[in-house]
Design a protein around this motif. Structure first.
Motif, short mmCIF file in Angstrom:
data_model
loop_
_atom_site.label_atom_id
_atom_site.label_comp_id
_atom_site.label_asym_id
_atom_site.label_seq_id
_atom_site.Cartn_x
_atom_site.Cartn_y
_atom_site.Cartn_z
N TYR A 79 64.11 44.87 -18.67
CA TYR A 79 63.65 44.45 -20.00
C TYR A 79 62.43 45.29 -20.37
CZ TYR A 79 66.56 40.21 -20.04
OH TYR A 79 67.59 39.31 -20.06
N LYS A 80 62.44 45.81 -21.61
CA LYS A 80 61.33 46.65 -22.04
C LYS A 80 60.26 45.79 -22.70
CE LYS A 80 64.47 50.44 -22.70
NZ LYS A 80 65.35 51.04 -23.67
N THR A 81 59.13 46.45 -23.01
CA THR A 81 58.01 45.75 -23.64
C THR A 81 58.46 44.96 -24.87
OG1 THR A 81 56.82 47.73 -23.02
CG2 THR A 81 55.60 46.10 -24.26
N HIS A 117 61.43 43.79 -25.62
CA HIS A 117 62.24 42.62 -25.26
C HIS A 117 61.35 41.46 -24.85
CE1 HIS A 117 65.38 45.83 -24.16
NE2 HIS A 117 65.78 45.25 -25.28
#
Ligand SMILES: Nc1ncnc2c1ncn2[C@@H]1O[C@H](COP(=O)(O)OP(=O)(O)OP(=O)(O)O)[C@@H](O)[C@H]1O
Ligand SMILES: [Mg+2]
Lengths: 391, 224
Positions: free
Chosen positions: A297-299, A301
């Protein structure tokens, strides 16, 4: 697409922290109610007061005393910049009760026809009415022997006729149209009021010949510089001064400042409370959020997951608050406001307008977004090594 | 065939503790690699570096010949999502999500899945793979430790990664469940996944294609 997917996680998180979520909703609802109601009063004070006070006939008026022999003065005064109208201002007449209704003397004054005071019983004065007056709701009379104050409830005179005489023995039969609210700062509670035309006729009748000056009342356009006009009047031989019933805006400005401070306190309370609350929750969820990051999961998300959860709770709180603040305003705040600024200049009521409701929602969402952004940054600093620890 | 190549990895914690001293290791697809060693020898640190969960102090990591150790944060997250699956000693299942929903977690951010139904279908297939078809709708609290870890393995497979990294996957399990998990991982290696397991459990040795012993941050020679 992704946002819809995250609803599953949000539901899980809310059920996991059920008690916290409920507290969050309650806290936010209280904050929204406080801010909605105070801001609605602030907006009222800010917009209404300024407009109503500055547009008040007494505040737009300038009185000018001119020597009775100065025949050309009236035209010159009328021609000044900023003067919208000129009329002769009649003198108040001192009356004595002929039917022993009152012991002390009563001032008969005139009421601007574009000013409608709050009438507590009966009806407003109409310019077409003859020999008709408005009376104070309560008249402070005196017992002439003991000098004790006697409050006379004038409501009972509404619709009746009272008899007076002036100093020259002229008789007056005055019909009471209604009673006005005595808390109105523009009205003198010891006066009974009639229309300007009516008072002019009376004062011609009662005038003593010794009068050496005429008083004109100048109606000024909005935004006119009064001091400049006062100086100009002097050139034409007039002594100008402001109406003594002029309303002072500064008292209202004080209440405005107080309300703005209260509003600021509520805002700070909201920001601090929400911030402390969310950071507590997020710190509780370190492992969960570390897992999301480990899974890729990215920032963005993470931000959406955090923000969406609290946004949904906020919206629930907001809807509850909107309903409750309408009830609170009607049942609690408005009666208090009504008793504080009873009648008179304005009727100050807290009413949540759709625009301010939307602005408040916007402010809350913005504050929430900022806090969630900060918390997202915090989650980026979590050492993912926590996942490798045994339970 | 894809591989992870770690070259001269050094990890110094707090500028004092050197947990890894120039460690190099290669993990190929289809291989079952085991790293053993005493507590504090640096096994978990190595797994963190290879799994891109933390950055090495120096050295590089190539995944499919691409140096990924110097990428920006979000790009590294992308690599983790596409190429790596993790299994942890503590499972880290979400207690409020059913078994198959836990398996869906990595799919939620994978644009290859068009809708939720597709994810659900795939998640339930993976639950089948780990032999828990009957338990798909159960919550973690309703599952035994071994079953929970199988759900975690299914979750690691969610985005069909080339590699699976496991840190003490059986640390909380009894020997019966140990066998189930190791067999499962072995099968996955045979199906083409590159598997690296960190453990101090001797019974894993019979499953391993290659075994490394770690001591004081140094990776010893490989043993078969
Ligand atoms: N975040 C950290 N900060 C400081 N030192 C650390 C940190 N993580 C690990 N270490 C140190 O690095 C060394 C290696 O730790 P690591 O967790 O990799 O060992 P391990 O082989 O996994 O041990 P175990 O078998 O107990 O899990 C240890 O000396 C440990 O104290
Ligand atoms: Mg370890």
């Amino acid at each position: 697409m992704t946002i819809v997917n995250f609803l599953m996680l949000i539901k899980a998180s809310v059920t996991q922290q059920k008690a916290r979520s409920i507290v969050f909703v309650i806290f936010n609802a209280i904050c929204v109610i406080c801010i909605l109601l105070t801001s609605s009063v602030v907006i009222r004070l800010w917009t209404d007061m300024d407009q109503k006070v500055n547009n008040h006939p007494y505040n737009k008026e300038l009185m000018v005393d001119v020597d009775i022999n100065n025949k050309g003065a009236k035209d010159k005064l009328a021609a000044m910049d900023g003067v919208e109208g000129i009329s002769i201002s009649p003198y108040d007449i001192v009356l004595t009760s002929a039917d022993k209704t009152f012991n002390s003397t009563v001032n008969l004054s005139y009421l601007h026809m574009d000013y409608e005071p709050v009438v507590t019983k009966g009806s407003q004065l109409k310019s077409t009415d003859k020999d008709t007056v408005l009376m104070p709701e309560i008249y402070h009379d005196k017992d002439l022997q003991t000098q004790m104050r006697i409050d006379v409830d004038c409501k009972k005179f509404v619709g009746k006729e009272l008899n007076f005489v002036d100093e020259n023995g002229n008789q007056y039969k005055l019909k009471v149209a209604g009673t006005y609210d005595v808390t109105d700062p523009a009205l003198d509670t010891q006066c009974i009021y009639t229309s300007c035309d009516q008072l002019l006729k009376y004062s011609e009748k009662s005038a003593d010949d010794e009068n050496e000056s005429i008083t004109y009342s100048l109606a000024l356009a909005k935004g006119t510089n009064k001091q400049q006009l006062i100086d100009e009047c002097e050139k034409y031989g007039g002594v100008a001064y402001e109406n003594s019933f002029r309303i002072d805006l500064s008292t209202f400005n004080l209440s405005l400042i107080i309300m703005v401070i209260v509003l600021a306190v509520f805002l700070v309370m909201t920001v601090m409370g929400t911030s402390i609350f969310i950071s507590g929750c997020i710190k509780n969820r370190t492992n969960e959020l570390a897992l999301y990051r480990a899974l890729g999961y990215k920032t963005g998300h993470i931000f959406v997951i955090i923000f969406l959860e609290y946004l949904l709770l906020l919206l629930i709180a907001y809807i509850i608050a909107l309903a409750l603040s309408a009830v609170c305003a009607q049942l609690i705040l408005n009666p208090i406001l009504a008793s504080m600024v009873k009648g008179g200049l304005i009727t100050l009521t807290a009413e949540v307008s759709p625009v301010s409701a939307l602005i408040v929602l916007g402010v809350f969402v913005a504050v929430l977004a900022a806090i969630c952004l900060r918390m997202t940054n915090f989650t980026q600093k979590i050492q993912l090594a926590v996942l490798l620890k045994e339970k | 065939m894809n591989s992870i190549v770690a070259k001269d990895l050094v990890k110094v914690y707090n500028q004092k503790v050197t947990a890894l001293k120039e460690v190099s290791i290669t993990i190929n697809q289809g291989e079952f690699i085991v790293v053993m060693g005493h507590s504090g020898s640096g096994k978990s640190t190595l797994l963190q570096m290879i799994g891109l969960l933390d950055l090495p102090t120096s050295g590089s990591i190539f995944i499919n010949s691409k140096d990924v150790s110097k990428l920006p944060k979000n790009a590294i997250a992308d690599v983790r999502q596409k190429s790596l699956g993790f299994v942890f000693q503590a499972f880290h299942l979400n207690p409020q999500l059913k078994a198959y929903e836990n398996v869906m977690l990595p799919m939620l951010i994978n644009p290859e899945y068009k809708n939720k139904a597709e994810m659900e279908k795939k998640a339930k297939e993976l639950i089948d793979v780990v032999g828990l078809s009957e338990r798909a709708e159960h919550y973690p609290s309703q599952l035994s430790g071994g079953e929970q870890q199988r759900v975690a393995v299914a979750r690691a497979l969610a985005n069909d990664p080339d590699f699976i990294l496991a840190d003490e996957p059986t640390g909380n399990l009894d020997s019966e469940n140990e066998v189930i998990i190791f067999t499962l991982l072995k099968e996955l290696a045979q199906q083409g996944k590159g598997i690296m397991v960190v453990s101090h459990n001797e019974s894993i040795l019979e499953y391993a294609d290659r075994v490394y012993y770690m001591k004081d941050g140094v990776l010893g020679d490989e043993k078969r």
